[in-house]
Write a protein that holds these residues in place. Structure first.
Motif, PDB file in Angstrom:
ATOM      1  N   ASN A  52     -75.564 -55.092  41.517  1.00  0.00           N
ATOM      2  CA  ASN A  52     -75.997 -56.678  41.421  1.00  0.00           C
ATOM      3  C   ASN A  52     -74.577 -57.417  40.948  1.00  0.00           C
ATOM      4  OD1 ASN A  52     -78.844 -56.301  41.905  1.00  0.00           O
ATOM      5  ND2 ASN A  52     -78.826 -55.564  39.717  1.00  0.00           N
ATOM      6  N   ILE A  53     -74.515 -58.839  41.447  1.00  0.00           N
ATOM      7  CA  ILE A  53     -73.591 -59.708  40.978  1.00  0.00           C
ATOM      8  C   ILE A  53     -73.524 -59.812  39.498  1.00  0.00           C
ATOM      9  CG2 ILE A  53     -73.303 -60.506  43.182  1.00  0.00           C
ATOM     10  CD1 ILE A  53     -74.765 -63.269  42.005  1.00  0.00           C
ATOM     11  N   SER A  54     -74.621 -59.423  38.776  1.00  0.00           N
ATOM     12  CA  SER A  54     -74.729 -59.656  37.382  1.00  0.00           C
ATOM     13  C   SER A  54     -73.962 -58.557  36.567  1.00  0.00           C
ATOM     14  CB  SER A  54     -76.210 -59.837  36.875  1.00  0.00           C
ATOM     15  OG  SER A  54     -76.938 -58.760  37.149  1.00  0.00           O
ATOM     16  N   ASP A  55     -73.690 -57.464  37.335  1.00  0.00           N
ATOM     17  CA  ASP A  55     -73.061 -56.298  36.804  1.00  0.00           C
ATOM     18  C   ASP A  55     -71.686 -56.751  36.444  1.00  0.00           C
ATOM     19  OD1 ASP A  55     -75.414 -55.032  37.265  1.00  0.00           O
ATOM     20  OD2 ASP A  55     -74.802 -54.035  39.009  1.00  0.00           O
ATOM     21  N   LYS A  56     -70.948 -55.867  35.765  1.00  0.00           N
ATOM     22  CA  LYS A  56     -69.766 -55.843  35.222  1.00  0.00           C
ATOM     23  C   LYS A  56     -69.062 -54.720  35.355  1.00  0.00           C
ATOM     24  CE  LYS A  56     -69.782 -60.065  33.396  1.00  0.00           C
ATOM     25  NZ  LYS A  56     -68.756 -61.252  34.005  1.00  0.00           N
ATOM     26  N   SER A  57     -68.989 -54.056  36.690  1.00  0.00           N
ATOM     27  CA  SER A  57     -68.469 -52.746  37.292  1.00  0.00           C
ATOM     28  C   SER A  57     -66.885 -52.598  37.141  1.00  0.00           C
ATOM     29  CB  SER A  57     -68.943 -52.560  38.454  1.00  0.00           C
ATOM     30  OG  SER A  57     -70.545 -52.270  38.387  1.00  0.00           O
ATOM     31  N   PRO A  58     -66.334 -51.782  36.740  1.00  0.00           N
ATOM     32  CA  PRO A  58     -64.960 -51.517  36.952  1.00  0.00           C
ATOM     33  C   PRO A  58     -64.755 -51.828  38.777  1.00  0.00           C
ATOM     34  CG  PRO A  58     -65.702 -49.807  35.754  1.00  0.00           C
ATOM     35  CD  PRO A  58     -67.015 -50.625  36.342  1.00  0.00           C
ATOM     36  N   VAL A  59     -63.595 -52.093  38.941  1.00  0.00           N
ATOM     37  CA  VAL A  59     -63.114 -52.032  40.479  1.00  0.00           C
ATOM     38  C   VAL A  59     -61.746 -51.440  40.739  1.00  0.00           C
ATOM     39  CG1 VAL A  59     -62.287 -54.665  39.934  1.00  0.00           C
ATOM     40  CG2 VAL A  59     -63.072 -53.880  42.227  1.00  0.00           C
ATOM     41  N   ILE A  60     -61.760 -50.650  41.789  1.00  0.00           N
ATOM     42  CA  ILE A  60     -60.510 -50.101  42.278  1.00  0.00           C
ATOM     43  C   ILE A  60     -60.124 -50.589  43.675  1.00  0.00           C
ATOM     44  CG2 ILE A  60     -61.881 -48.026  43.185  1.00  0.00           C
ATOM     45  CD1 ILE A  60     -59.284 -46.537  42.194  1.00  0.00           C
ATOM     46  N   ILE A  61     -59.091 -50.905  43.904  1.00  0.00           N
ATOM     47  CA  ILE A  61     -58.496 -51.604  45.215  1.00  0.00           C
ATOM     48  C   ILE A  61     -57.506 -50.521  45.775  1.00  0.00           C
ATOM     49  CG2 ILE A  61     -57.110 -53.329  43.992  1.00  0.00           C
ATOM     50  CD1 ILE A  61     -57.518 -55.017  46.473  1.00  0.00           C
ATOM     51  N   PHE A  62     -57.707 -50.373  46.985  1.00  0.00           N
ATOM     52  CA  PHE A  62     -56.776 -49.278  47.490  1.00  0.00           C
ATOM     53  C   PHE A  62     -55.947 -50.091  48.833  1.00  0.00           C
ATOM     54  CE2 PHE A  62     -60.486 -46.694  46.429  1.00  0.00           C
ATOM     55  CZ  PHE A  62     -59.784 -45.576  45.719  1.00  0.00           C
ATOM     56  N   PHE A  63     -54.610 -49.737  48.714  1.00  0.00           N
ATOM     57  CA  PHE A  63     -53.710 -50.078  49.796  1.00  0.00           C
ATOM     58  C   PHE A  63     -53.372 -49.152  50.827  1.00  0.00           C
ATOM     59  CE2 PHE A  63     -53.458 -53.094  46.188  1.00  0.00           C
ATOM     60  CZ  PHE A  63     -54.019 -54.387  46.686  1.00  0.00           C
ATOM     61  N   PHE A  64     -53.582 -48.991  52.158  1.00  0.00           N
ATOM     62  CA  PHE A  64     -53.289 -47.993  52.799  1.00  0.00           C
ATOM     63  C   PHE A  64     -51.709 -47.762  53.126  1.00  0.00           C
ATOM     64  CE2 PHE A  64     -54.080 -51.793  55.462  1.00  0.00           C
ATOM     65  CZ  PHE A  64     -52.872 -52.014  56.069  1.00  0.00           C
ATOM     66  N   GLY A  65     -51.197 -46.531  53.511  1.00  0.00           N
ATOM     67  CA  GLY A  65     -49.775 -46.364  53.726  1.00  0.00           C
ATOM     68  C   GLY A  65     -49.628 -46.644  55.194  1.00  0.00           C
ATOM     69  N   GLY A  66     -48.121 -46.578  55.470  1.00  0.00           N
ATOM     70  CA  GLY A  66     -47.884 -46.809  56.835  1.00  0.00           C
ATOM     71  C   GLY A  66     -46.534 -47.569  56.938  1.00  0.00           C
ATOM     72  N   GLY A  67     -45.596 -47.364  55.896  1.00  0.00           N
ATOM     73  CA  GLY A  67     -44.375 -47.881  55.954  1.00  0.00           C
ATOM     74  C   GLY A  67     -44.048 -49.225  56.010  1.00  0.00           C
ATOM     75  N   TRP A  68     -45.066 -49.978  55.689  1.00  0.00           N
ATOM     76  CA  TRP A  68     -45.237 -51.464  55.657  1.00  0.00           C
ATOM     77  C   TRP A  68     -45.012 -51.831  57.076  1.00  0.00           C
ATOM     78  CZ3 TRP A  68     -40.674 -49.778  52.914  1.00  0.00           C
ATOM     79  CH2 TRP A  68     -40.814 -49.478  51.471  1.00  0.00           C
ATOM     80  N   THR A  69     -45.423 -51.051  58.058  1.00  0.00           N
ATOM     81  CA  THR A  69     -45.322 -51.412  59.362  1.00  0.00           C
ATOM     82  C   THR A  69     -46.553 -51.426  60.195  1.00  0.00           C
ATOM     83  OG1 THR A  69     -42.899 -50.631  59.543  1.00  0.00           O
ATOM     84  CG2 THR A  69     -44.196 -50.797  61.478  1.00  0.00           C
ATOM     85  N   SER A  70     -47.502 -50.218  59.692  1.00  0.00           N
ATOM     86  CA  SER A  70     -48.703 -50.012  60.307  1.00  0.00           C
ATOM     87  C   SER A  70     -49.655 -49.353  59.152  1.00  0.00           C
ATOM     88  CB  SER A  70     -48.645 -49.171  61.389  1.00  0.00           C
ATOM     89  OG  SER A  70     -48.166 -47.561  60.822  1.00  0.00           O
TER      90      SER A  70
END
Length: 287
Positions: A52-70
């Motif tokens: 729920n939006i009332s929760d205070k969950s930890p959040v992890i954000i991932f960024f994909f690899g690809g040499g800044w090109t793909s």
């Protein structure tokens, strides 16, 4: 979350895969987090059951690899689902890349910072804890994640800079951590700017706790780079744990969803070690 709970989480996810024949690795929601002249950037969100939006969950954000090109956000869908099933909100985020947007690694870093700032600014609407944001990523995406915690500047000037773009922890998979001749990417950042976004050249006291997974046989990003970074971090009093994978090359960590591997042994290992690391640093799931 205890070690027993971590084990049970892994077992239940694996059991679900066996019984159902599949796991839903598609995001629960997709939304824009940034508008650029090159196009809108999206976050692909995976949420815990009953979140729920009332929760205070930890959040992890991932960024994909690809040499800044793909690259593709799907690279981290399996990890994101694992974390969502473990009680975290998990995001696989787009950022500008040269192949699609004709941009440089510097814009990649700026987008990473925008993503962290967006999560913190919209924490109430997303049901997350603004003080429990974990930046993660692989290779060039690992570089983007690392830069959010290490590199000063490179913020979008039209954003609210009073809201921090620094995460509270980092989990990095074979990250580009040195952009000079000794590492990876000098042709893309340029010799004149080779240290501007090179995390190894900007280590200071106060960098968020960091966990690194890296193959010792990596032929793309030298293992010595992360060894050196870990040494610098430790000398400055920061927490930096390096977990080597003997004889493994670049991209060793990918799960079966993205790389169609026969087993997920390494994937499960990195996920369990990630949860243990976060538990040690008080990223606890509220029951």
């Amino acid at each position: 979350m205890t070690s027993i709970k971590i084990f049970l989480t892994t077992f239940l996810i694996a059991f679900s895969f066996i019984v159902k024949g599949q796991v839903n690795f598609e995001p629960d929601s997709i939304f824009n987090y940034k508008i650029t002249k090159e196009g809108d950037l999206k976050m692909k969100a995976f949420k815990p059951s009953g979140h729920n939006i009332s929760d205070k969950s930890p959040v992890i954000i991932f960024f994909f690899g690809g040499g800044w090109t793909s690259g593709n956000t799907k690279q981290f869908y399996q990890q994101a689902r694992f974390f969502a099933d473990s009680g975290y909100v998990a995001i696989s985020a787009e950022y500008r890349v040269h192949g699609k947007h004709k941009t440089s690694p510097f814009e990649c870093v700026t987008d990473g910072k925008s993503a962290i700032r967006f999560l913190r600014a919209h924490a109430d609407k997303l049901g997350i804890d603004p003080n429990k944001i974990i930046a993660s990523g692989a290779s060039a995406g690992g570089h983007v994640a690392a830069c959010t915690g290490v590199i000063k500047g490179f913020d979008e000037t039209d954003e609210n800079l009073n809201i921090s773009s620094v995460p509270n922890a980092m989990i990095l998979f074979n990250p580009v951590i040195d952009t000079t001749e000794k590492g990876y990417g000098i042709k893309k950042v340029g010799k004149d700017r080779k240290t501007e976004i090179s995390p190894s050249h900007h280590v200071v006291e106060g960098i968020p706790p960091t966990l690194i997974f890296h193959g010792t046989a990596d032929q793309t990003v030298p293992f010595e780079n992360v060894e050196h970074f870990t040494k610098l971090m430790t000398e400055m009093g920061n927490t930096c744990e390096l977990i080597p994978f003997d004889g493994k090359g670049h991209g060793f960590f990918n799960g079966s969803y993205f790389r169609k591997r026969k087993t997920d042994d390494i994937f499960n290992n990195t996920m369990n070690l990630s949860l243990e690391f976060l538990q040690k640093h008080n990223f606890n799931i509220e029951n």
